[in-house]
Design an enzyme around this catalytic site. Structure first.
Site, PDB file in Angstrom:
ATOM      1  N   ASN A 206       0.853  -1.181   0.000  1.00  0.00           N
ATOM      2  CA  ASN A 206       0.000   0.000   0.000  1.00  0.00           C
ATOM      3  C   ASN A 206       0.890   1.233   0.000  1.00  0.00           C
ATOM      4  OD1 ASN A 206      -1.905   1.999   0.419  1.00  0.00           O
ATOM      5  ND2 ASN A 206      -2.350   1.421   2.534  1.00  0.00           N
TER       6      ASN A 206
ATOM      7  N   GLU B   5      -4.771  -5.237  10.754  1.00  0.00           N
ATOM      8  CA  GLU B   5      -3.770  -4.192  10.959  1.00  0.00           C
ATOM      9  C   GLU B   5      -4.042  -3.491  12.285  1.00  0.00           C
ATOM     10  OE1 GLU B   5      -1.801  -2.594   7.041  1.00  0.00           O
ATOM     11  OE2 GLU B   5      -3.710  -1.623   7.397  1.00  0.00           O
TER      12      GLU B   5
ATOM     13  N   SER C  83       4.000  -2.461  10.479  1.00  0.00           N
ATOM     14  CA  SER C  83       5.456  -2.482  10.694  1.00  0.00           C
ATOM     15  C   SER C  83       6.096  -3.799  10.255  1.00  0.00           C
ATOM     16  CB  SER C  83       5.783  -2.192  12.168  1.00  0.00           C
ATOM     17  OG  SER C  83       5.370  -0.884  12.522  1.00  0.00           O
TER      18      SER C  83
ATOM     19  N   GLY D 142       3.142   1.868  11.099  1.00  0.00           N
ATOM     20  CA  GLY D 142       4.138   2.920  10.995  1.00  0.00           C
ATOM     21  C   GLY D 142       4.829   3.278  12.298  1.00  0.00           C
TER      22      GLY D 142
ATOM     23  N   GLU E  66      -6.741   4.379   8.312  1.00  0.00           N
ATOM     24  CA  GLU E  66      -6.586   5.795   7.995  1.00  0.00           C
ATOM     25  C   GLU E  66      -7.844   6.349   7.333  1.00  0.00           C
ATOM     26  OE1 GLU E  66      -1.802   5.100   7.467  1.00  0.00           O
ATOM     27  OE2 GLU E  66      -3.060   5.394   5.695  1.00  0.00           O
TER      28      GLU E  66
ATOM     29  N   HIS F 178      -9.246   0.763   5.358  1.00  0.00           N
ATOM     30  CA  HIS F 178      -7.986   0.980   6.067  1.00  0.00           C
ATOM     31  C   HIS F 178      -8.229   1.918   7.241  1.00  0.00           C
ATOM     32  CE1 HIS F 178      -3.843   2.224   6.867  1.00  0.00           C
ATOM     33  NE2 HIS F 178      -3.462   1.147   6.195  1.00  0.00           N
TER      34      HIS F 178
ATOM     35  N   LYS G 209      -0.025   4.278  -0.233  1.00  0.00           N
ATOM     36  CA  LYS G 209      -0.692   5.424   0.392  1.00  0.00           C
ATOM     37  C   LYS G 209      -0.510   6.668  -0.495  1.00  0.00           C
ATOM     38  CE  LYS G 209      -0.165   3.216   4.856  1.00  0.00           C
ATOM     39  NZ  LYS G 209       0.039   3.388   6.322  1.00  0.00           N
TER      40      LYS G 209
END
Length: 249
Positions: free
Chosen positions: A9, A163, A209, A169, A95, A93, A11
């Site tokens: 991904n 996730e 990660s 991250g 986000e 996702h 992003k």
């Protein structure tokens, strides 16, 4: 046998110069034992698909609208993604759920549209740090799984990615036992809802990660069929070791 999947991904990263990373990845894995997917920004989907050609790297999108067309300025339909050369799309996702206030019901509507357009849907689930500390992770994942995945999903059009939000991250990774607990739980829920055949055919990815150094350990965990990778997928040099670890898992 479920074919293992490494999905990248990108992003909101990448311009046309980044297409060379897709070409390099194809050269590094010309006959990949695992399925490899790159999901670049929408502006790069068509040129990425041309770069990938008939090689081992598939191209996907990062989101789609739940309607086929209409007055939705700035949005992209599932059919448009497919027309541009995408064969998959990431949905739900964390986000998107946080920044765009997407509910699981919204994710399910998008997944229905994407599956109807012939796209494989990668539906993301995950808990926050507070939810993890409150020890109700499985309740959160169970609710998201139930509400986000549409009826009629199959092993061909559905992939589920776990996730944990706190690991994305951050450099933090859940323990193998924590990952295994969630993946075994998701497998059992899918089998109960769709039957053993479909439930066992849906691929379950871990994301958060993932890097070359820890990929082998993650891929050895029960019911982990691959990874949804963020930053480490931006270059062939960083993503290739993860693919290699998956191929030998």
């Amino acid at each position: 046998m479920r074919r293992k999947l490494a999905a990248g991904n990108w992003k909101m990263n990448g311009t046309t110069d980044a297409l060379q990373e897709i070409a390099a990845l194809g050269r590094a894995h010309p006959e990949a034992a695992a399925e490899v997917l790159i999901c670049p920004p929408a502006t790069l989907i068509a040129p990425a698909a041309r770069t990938a050609g008939d090689g081992p790297i598939g191209i996907g999108g990062q989101d789609c609208h739940d309607e086929a067309e209409g007055a939705h300025t700035g949005d992209i339909s599932a059919g448009m993604l497919a027309d541009a050369g995408a064969r998959a799309v990431i949905l739900g996702h964390s986000e998107r759920r946080a920044a765009h206030h997407e509910r699981s019901e919204d994710v399910r509507a998008k997944a229905r549209a994407a599956q109807a357009a012939g796209l494989m849907t990668i539906i993301c689930l995950g808990e926050s740090q507070l939810q993890r500390e409150a020890t109700n992770t499985l309740d959160i994942i169970g609710a998201q799984l139930s509400l986000s995945v549409p009826d009629g999903s199959t092993g061909e059009n559905l992939v589920v990615a776990y996730e944990p939000i706190w690991a994305i991250g951050s450099g933090m990774t859940p323990t193998p036992d924590q990952i295994g607990e969630v993946h075994d739980f998701m497998r059992a829920r899918l089998e109960r809802r769709f039957g053993a055949g479909v439930g066992r055919s849906v691929r379950l990815l871990y994301g958060g990660s993932v890097k070359g150094e820890n990929a082998g350990e993650i891929f050895a965990i029960s019911n982990v069929d691959g990874a949804l990778v963020g930053g480490a997928s931006l270059t062939a040099g960083a993503f290739s070791p993860i693919i290699s670890a998956l191929e030998t898992a």
